[in-house]
Design an enzyme around this catalytic site. Sequence first.
Site, PDB file in Angstrom:
ATOM      1  N   SER A   1      14.959  17.176  -7.837  1.00  0.00           N
ATOM      2  CA  SER A   1      15.442  16.655  -9.112  1.00  0.00           C
ATOM      3  C   SER A   1      15.626  15.135  -9.078  1.00  0.00           C
ATOM      4  O   SER A   1      16.047  14.571  -8.066  1.00  0.00           O
ATOM      5  CB  SER A   1      16.778  17.312  -9.464  1.00  0.00           C
ATOM      6  OG  SER A   1      17.361  16.704 -10.602  1.00  0.00           O
TER       7      SER A   1
ATOM      8  N   TYR B   1      13.127  13.045 -14.942  1.00  0.00           N
ATOM      9  CA  TYR B   1      13.670  12.787 -16.270  1.00  0.00           C
ATOM     10  C   TYR B   1      13.294  11.358 -16.617  1.00  0.00           C
ATOM     11  O   TYR B   1      13.684  10.424 -15.900  1.00  0.00           O
ATOM     12  CB  TYR B   1      15.192  12.931 -16.285  1.00  0.00           C
ATOM     13  CG  TYR B   1      15.708  14.342 -16.168  1.00  0.00           C
ATOM     14  CD1 TYR B   1      15.633  15.217 -17.251  1.00  0.00           C
ATOM     15  CD2 TYR B   1      16.282  14.797 -14.980  1.00  0.00           C
ATOM     16  CE1 TYR B   1      16.125  16.513 -17.140  1.00  0.00           C
ATOM     17  CE2 TYR B   1      16.776  16.086 -14.870  1.00  0.00           C
ATOM     18  CZ  TYR B   1      16.692  16.941 -15.952  1.00  0.00           C
ATOM     19  OH  TYR B   1      17.174  18.218 -15.839  1.00  0.00           O
TER      20      TYR B   1
ATOM     21  N   THR C   1      10.437  16.755 -17.062  1.00  0.00           N
ATOM     22  CA  THR C   1      11.222  17.684 -17.873  1.00  0.00           C
ATOM     23  C   THR C   1      11.396  17.113 -19.270  1.00  0.00           C
ATOM     24  O   THR C   1      11.851  15.977 -19.436  1.00  0.00           O
ATOM     25  CB  THR C   1      12.586  17.936 -17.223  1.00  0.00           C
ATOM     26  OG1 THR C   1      12.389  18.590 -15.963  1.00  0.00           O
ATOM     27  CG2 THR C   1      13.460  18.821 -18.093  1.00  0.00           C
TER      28      THR C   1
ATOM     29  N   LYS D   1       7.569  20.350 -17.961  1.00  0.00           N
ATOM     30  CA  LYS D   1       8.521  21.450 -17.804  1.00  0.00           C
ATOM     31  C   LYS D   1       9.408  21.563 -19.046  1.00  0.00           C
ATOM     32  O   LYS D   1       9.938  20.560 -19.529  1.00  0.00           O
ATOM     33  CB  LYS D   1       9.388  21.211 -16.564  1.00  0.00           C
ATOM     34  CG  LYS D   1      10.400  22.311 -16.260  1.00  0.00           C
ATOM     35  CD  LYS D   1      11.150  22.002 -14.973  1.00  0.00           C
ATOM     36  CE  LYS D   1      12.096  23.118 -14.579  1.00  0.00           C
ATOM     37  NZ  LYS D   1      13.232  23.241 -15.502  1.00  0.00           N
TER      38      LYS D   1
ATOM     39  N   SER E   1       9.922  27.323 -19.519  1.00  0.00           N
ATOM     40  CA  SER E   1      11.305  27.291 -19.029  1.00  0.00           C
ATOM     41  C   SER E   1      12.290  27.152 -20.166  1.00  0.00           C
ATOM     42  O   SER E   1      12.019  26.460 -21.161  1.00  0.00           O
ATOM     43  CB  SER E   1      11.472  26.099 -18.070  1.00  0.00           C
ATOM     44  OG  SER E   1      12.821  25.893 -17.725  1.00  0.00           O
TER      45      SER E   1
ATOM     46  N   HIS F   1      15.263  26.013 -19.164  1.00  0.00           N
ATOM     47  CA  HIS F   1      16.212  25.209 -18.402  1.00  0.00           C
ATOM     48  C   HIS F   1      17.332  26.102 -17.855  1.00  0.00           C
ATOM     49  O   HIS F   1      18.501  25.715 -17.789  1.00  0.00           O
ATOM     50  CB  HIS F   1      16.798  24.094 -19.272  1.00  0.00           C
ATOM     51  CG  HIS F   1      17.151  22.851 -18.503  1.00  0.00           C
ATOM     52  ND1 HIS F   1      16.356  21.742 -18.482  1.00  0.00           N
ATOM     53  CD2 HIS F   1      18.215  22.537 -17.730  1.00  0.00           C
ATOM     54  CE1 HIS F   1      16.906  20.802 -17.740  1.00  0.00           C
ATOM     55  NE2 HIS F   1      18.049  21.259 -17.264  1.00  0.00           N
TER      56      HIS F   1
END
Length: 665
Positions: free
Chosen positions: A405, A429, A455, A535, A557, A559
């Site tokens: 991440s 991100y 994401t 994602k 997804s 999340h």
Amino acid sequence: MTKTPTAAPVSPAGAADPSRWLRTYHSRAAAAARLVCFPHAGGAANAFVALSAALPEDVELLAVQYPGRQDRRGEPCAQDLSELAAGVAGALAAASDGRPLFLLGHSMGALVAFETARLLEEHGGAAARLFVSAARPPAQDWEEPDLALVGDAELVAGLRRLGGIPEPLLADPEISAEILRLLRADHRALLRHRCAPGTAVAAPVTVLLAAADPKNSLAQMADWARHTIRGHEVVTLSGGHFALLERPAASALPVTERIRGDLARAESGASGASGAPDPEPLADLVRELMLEGLAGRTPRLTTDLTALEAAAGRVMAPEAFAYVSGTAGSGATGRADRAAFDRLRLVPRMLRGTRRADTSVTLFGQRLPAPVLLAPLAAQQVAHPEGESATARAAAATGVPMVLSTFASRTLEEVAEAAGDHPRWFQLYLPSDRAVGESLVRRAEASGYAAIVVTVDATHLGFRPAELDSGYSPFLRGTGIANFTSDPAFRAGLPADADATATVLRWAQISTDPTLTWEDLARLRGLTRLPLLVKGILHPDDARLALEHGADGLVVSTHGGRQLDGSVSALDALPAVRAAVGPDVPVLMDSGVRTGSDVLKALALGADAVLYGRPYVYGLGLDGGRGVEHVLRCLLTDLGLALALTGCASLADVGPHVLANGDLR
């Protein structure tokens, strides 16, 4: 000062003298295998001195010396790569002592190694494996310029950008002139080389791809699969074009692992196209635990992967557990994610003779031992002090790639070090500060991450009562922002006297961007040559838009149910997304996956692999890295057994037919 070993020609008694072509720097007569290394254009045998020293005692390195350089300077350079391959193949045949030969070529040397392997096979010999570094496939246009038309100054400047040659050598006029002479001669041979698209060798191919190589990308490596009948894989190295030679200790690890694996398989009579870890025999973990039980020992953690959440809730700090386990709103999406799996029923099949199910899958040219990657969960130090570093080591031990991440509590460089040479991806991100976003991408490339997962479903934070009720955010307490506080572009935006509070406030201002559009994805595509996955996709139209704007793959997804309360479940959305993009686009999914049977159900509905999330963090909270490894071993064993019990010998056998009523849910 350490003295460079003197090169000794290989010259076995009673054979034609191969000393013109082969050099050894560290003689290891008792070694079980020989690694034959082919240098790059303009290079010489001594490029492999450091790699030779880094190899263990059971591998002996033979370095190829091309004509026209060093002790062969009086000979003309080769006119064609096939001329080099013929010379080396003859020398290897003469030097044969029964030990297996592994070939490794760097850049142009990869093509010579490929041709050598082909010639060995034509004459009844064989290479056990072909390693290629910094090299596009042999039938591909390398897009190389004619260096005869490039001036000396421009060529030297290009060499500086590429790296690999110490500056004092380039600055010396005499040495620089000799380097350019060899480089131009070798490039003439390279430009003449032609390889038919269908030409293939019997040896498996391992591509050693440097993450920050400006000349080669992961997408270009896929065609190596066309040039072997035994399968190929891609191993990512940290560094640039010359990573193989500049980081010999790191390079020696994956090479040695594969050589030893091939030798072990040959001894046992098994076959294997790749050096990636083989799946465990179906009942190995089961047998191991049963034998432990006979000795009065039971596992430290439950093997029921659905019970880990409750167990972790009893030992983790309440606010930390609330952060990890919490979902959006009423929790309806999280429940829907699980209910979608529970509605599906698998159909067992009998007497299929499946002793060991092959769970391996290839994604973006990399062969993985199972269709499972660790999902990018943030701030893992809330579960255990070692955080993502412990997770990375456990993932490497089980062969499962980790997706790190952006909001990790350890830097991406620290996690890369913990993971070693095992595959890893980086989840991004996109910050509102574009310079920080680009810096994160560049750091991921330099640290050996093999893909970027951007994401897109969290530009606005979901309404999460468990976090809100406890008033707890790890990020505002400084946990989960390590990739920012270590980033030069982020720090450039801080005042010189910034304290911890100012740093966190700056992170909160720029860490995400609610104004993102599809055009921002296209700009990100232009920043990197790494595979790019999007994602957070749940709608078929968004899947199409992602591909139109540069995505190479998708992750379906919700999340983990943490964003929109009352959302469609990820598994319910999967079939429509797969139908929208067709069979060839890599599609992964997460959200709600708990067991091996869950993984199989996702594959049956069109996923190529899953991202596995909360259960491994519960394992981390319960027992650190050992807990993560335990969870993953349970999952992989369960998956292997689920495949076998549904009559599937490999993932290629999986489809809607393994479900009751096909794909009807």
